[in-house]
Design a protein around this motif. Structure first.
Motif, PDB file in Angstrom:
ATOM      1  N   HIS A   9      68.920  78.239  68.437  1.00 50.98           N
ATOM      2  CA  HIS A   9      68.262  77.000  68.014  1.00 50.98           C
ATOM      3  C   HIS A   9      67.792  77.023  66.568  1.00 50.98           C
ATOM      4  N   ILE A  10      67.069  78.069  66.177  1.00 52.86           N
ATOM      5  CA  ILE A  10      66.584  78.114  64.797  1.00 52.86           C
ATOM      6  C   ILE A  10      67.757  78.126  63.825  1.00 52.86           C
ATOM      7  N   ARG A  11      68.845  78.757  64.215  1.00 56.11           N
ATOM      8  CA  ARG A  11      70.042  78.774  63.378  1.00 56.11           C
ATOM      9  C   ARG A  11      70.534  77.357  63.086  1.00 56.11           C
ATOM     10  N   GLU A  12      70.392  76.473  64.064  1.00 59.94           N
ATOM     11  CA  GLU A  12      70.880  75.105  63.894  1.00 59.94           C
ATOM     12  C   GLU A  12      70.145  74.376  62.777  1.00 59.94           C
ATOM     13  N   SER A  13      68.844  74.630  62.640  1.00 55.13           N
ATOM     14  CA  SER A  13      68.092  73.963  61.564  1.00 55.13           C
ATOM     15  C   SER A  13      68.569  74.443  60.203  1.00 55.13           C
ATOM     16  N   HIS A  14      68.969  75.709  60.107  1.00 56.02           N
ATOM     17  CA  HIS A  14      69.531  76.219  58.857  1.00 56.02           C
ATOM     18  C   HIS A  14      70.847  75.510  58.525  1.00 56.02           C
ATOM     19  N   GLN A  15      71.644  75.264  59.554  1.00 54.72           N
ATOM     20  CA  GLN A  15      72.919  74.579  59.333  1.00 54.72           C
ATOM     21  C   GLN A  15      72.698  73.139  58.892  1.00 54.72           C
ATOM     22  N   ILE A  16      71.705  72.478  59.494  1.00 58.54           N
ATOM     23  CA  ILE A  16      71.377  71.108  59.095  1.00 58.54           C
ATOM     24  C   ILE A  16      70.948  71.075  57.638  1.00 58.54           C
ATOM     25  N   LEU A  17      70.115  72.038  57.238  1.00 59.94           N
ATOM     26  CA  LEU A  17      69.656  72.106  55.852  1.00 59.94           C
ATOM     27  C   LEU A  17      70.840  72.279  54.899  1.00 59.94           C
ATOM     28  N   ALA A  18      71.738  73.193  55.247  1.00 63.49           N
ATOM     29  CA  ALA A  18      72.901  73.434  54.393  1.00 63.49           C
ATOM     30  C   ALA A  18      73.805  72.211  54.321  1.00 63.49           C
ATOM     31  N   ASP A  19      74.081  71.600  55.452  1.00 60.97           N
ATOM     32  CA  ASP A  19      74.965  70.426  55.476  1.00 60.97           C
ATOM     33  C   ASP A  19      74.374  69.254  54.708  1.00 60.97           C
ATOM     34  N   SER A  20      73.044  69.140  54.711  1.00 62.72           N
ATOM     35  CA  SER A  20      72.395  68.021  54.038  1.00 62.72           C
ATOM     36  C   SER A  20      72.338  68.207  52.526  1.00 62.72           C
ATOM     37  N   LEU A  21      72.135  69.443  52.073  1.00 62.37           N
ATOM     38  CA  LEU A  21      71.889  69.676  50.653  1.00 62.37           C
ATOM     39  C   LEU A  21      73.104  70.175  49.877  1.00 62.37           C
ATOM     40  N   PRO A  44      76.099  68.826  49.568  1.00 60.51           N
ATOM     41  CA  PRO A  44      76.786  67.784  48.794  1.00 60.51           C
ATOM     42  C   PRO A  44      76.074  67.388  47.506  1.00 60.51           C
ATOM     43  N   ILE A  45      74.761  67.622  47.426  1.00 60.03           N
ATOM     44  CA  ILE A  45      74.030  67.217  46.219  1.00 60.03           C
ATOM     45  C   ILE A  45      73.602  68.434  45.396  1.00 60.03           C
ATOM     46  N   GLY A  46      74.091  69.603  45.759  1.00 64.29           N
ATOM     47  CA  GLY A  46      73.786  70.813  44.994  1.00 64.29           C
ATOM     48  C   GLY A  46      72.352  71.279  45.102  1.00 64.29           C
ATOM     49  N   GLY A  47      71.668  70.932  46.199  1.00 69.16           N
ATOM     50  CA  GLY A  47      70.276  71.339  46.377  1.00 69.16           C
ATOM     51  C   GLY A  47      70.158  72.814  46.744  1.00 69.16           C
ATOM     52  N   ARG A  79      65.876  64.024  58.483  1.00 70.05           N
ATOM     53  CA  ARG A  79      65.799  63.068  57.372  1.00 70.05           C
ATOM     54  C   ARG A  79      65.895  63.788  56.032  1.00 70.05           C
ATOM     55  N   ILE A  80      66.511  64.952  56.031  1.00 77.03           N
ATOM     56  CA  ILE A  80      66.539  65.777  54.820  1.00 77.03           C
ATOM     57  C   ILE A  80      67.205  65.041  53.667  1.00 77.03           C
ATOM     58  N   ARG A  81      68.395  64.512  53.881  1.00 80.25           N
ATOM     59  CA  ARG A  81      69.119  63.863  52.788  1.00 80.25           C
ATOM     60  C   ARG A  81      68.395  62.607  52.319  1.00 80.25           C
ATOM     61  N   GLU A  82      67.857  61.844  53.260  1.00 79.12           N
ATOM     62  CA  GLU A  82      67.133  60.630  52.877  1.00 79.12           C
ATOM     63  C   GLU A  82      65.890  60.963  52.053  1.00 79.12           C
ATOM     64  N   MET A  83      65.195  62.034  52.420  1.00 73.88           N
ATOM     65  CA  MET A  83      64.009  62.443  51.676  1.00 73.88           C
ATOM     66  C   MET A  83      64.386  62.953  50.292  1.00 73.88           C
ATOM     67  N   ALA A  84      65.482  63.702  50.221  1.00 67.43           N
ATOM     68  CA  ALA A  84      65.950  64.193  48.922  1.00 67.43           C
ATOM     69  C   ALA A  84      66.315  63.031  48.014  1.00 67.43           C
ATOM     70  N   ASP A  85      66.999  62.032  48.559  1.00 63.43           N
ATOM     71  CA  ASP A  85      67.384  60.865  47.752  1.00 63.43           C
ATOM     72  C   ASP A  85      66.153  60.098  47.279  1.00 63.43           C
ATOM     73  N   ALA A  86      65.138  59.987  48.147  1.00 63.58           N
ATOM     74  CA  ALA A  86      63.921  59.253  47.784  1.00 63.58           C
ATOM     75  C   ALA A  86      63.157  59.957  46.672  1.00 63.58           C
ATOM     76  N   LEU A  87      63.329  61.260  46.538  1.00 64.55           N
ATOM     77  CA  LEU A  87      62.591  62.040  45.540  1.00 64.55           C
ATOM     78  C   LEU A  87      63.363  62.253  44.239  1.00 64.55           C
ATOM     79  N   HIS A  88      64.550  61.712  44.144  1.00 72.18           N
ATOM     80  CA  HIS A  88      65.334  61.844  42.907  1.00 72.18           C
ATOM     81  C   HIS A  88      64.570  61.233  41.723  1.00 72.18           C
ATOM     82  N   PRO A  89      64.519  61.863  40.558  1.00 69.53           N
ATOM     83  CA  PRO A  89      65.234  63.053  40.089  1.00 69.53           C
ATOM     84  C   PRO A  89      64.420  64.343  40.202  1.00 69.53           C
ATOM     85  N   HIS A  90      63.368  64.322  41.002  1.00 70.98           N
ATOM     86  CA  HIS A  90      62.467  65.484  41.069  1.00 70.98           C
ATOM     87  C   HIS A  90      62.931  66.539  42.066  1.00 70.98           C
TER      88      HIS A  90
END
Length: 206
Positions: A182-194, A196-199, A132-143
């Protein structure tokens, strides 16, 4: 808690020092080249038994966040918070709501304070939040400014979800294949989610 807040205030205004009379030494900050600390707030579930409202303990994160914001509002570099333990975008929306309320109250006291000055790094450290990384980031905009990954709390949170499954075992951290596969996959999810929004993206222990 109060001492920690006082020490962090001293870090930002440059006044923190310690006199060790036994060794005849004085410790203080250098004049330049200093790193900047990031304020970590407690997880949402922790109560503060020292502060009661109508007989009930206040949430510790509200008290700790309020202390820090109240005393450091005029220092933008001090208004970056590191937030652990969020599970989903509903909790992120709650976080956004209380920050917005705090900023409005603060601006009433100090009209020069600019709403939106609070910035957040979120630790994605549970099997719920990692999807839910992208959804959480969107919910916290602009912080929202970025996120990082955890390891120990992620495994602990996963173990709680699977606590009734007799086939589940907590992975052994010493096994390099767990990290590689496996742990590498979570890093990829983080990168793919953030991306597009420059996080800002900060990996876990590996």
């Amino acid at each position: 808690l109060l001492a920690a807040n006082e020490n962090l205030i001293g870090c930002f205004n440059g006044t923190i020092r310690f006199e060790d009379a036994a060794r005849g030494k004085v410790y203080s900050l250098a004049k330049s080249g200093l790193s900047k600390p990031i304020k970590r707030v407690p997880g949402l579930a922790l109560p503060d038994g020292n502060h009661l409202y109508r007989g009930n303990p206040l949430p510790l994160h509200l008290v700790d966040f309020g202390f820090h914001l109240f005393h450091n509002w005029q220092r933008p570099e001090a208004l970056v918070f590191y937030v652990p333990k969020l599970e989903n975008d509903e909790e992120a929306a709650y976080l956004k709501a209380f920050i917005s309320t705090a900023e409005r109250l603060l601006q009433a006291l100090h009209p020069s304070y600019a709403e939106g000055s609070v910035k957040l790094f979120i630790v994605f450290e549970s099997p719920r939040s990692i999807f839910r990384i992208r959804e959480m980031a969107d919910a916290l905009h602009p912080h929202f400014v970025g996120g990082s990954l955890g390891w120990h709390d992620f495994l602990g949170s996963t173990a709680r979800l699977f606590r009734h499954d007799p086939n589940y075992r907590i992975p052994v951290k010493a096994d390099p294949n767990i990290v590689i596969n496996h742990i590498r996959e979570s890093h990829q999810i983080l990168a793919d989610s953030l991306d597009p929004i420059g996080g800002i993206k900060i990996g876990g222990m590996y």
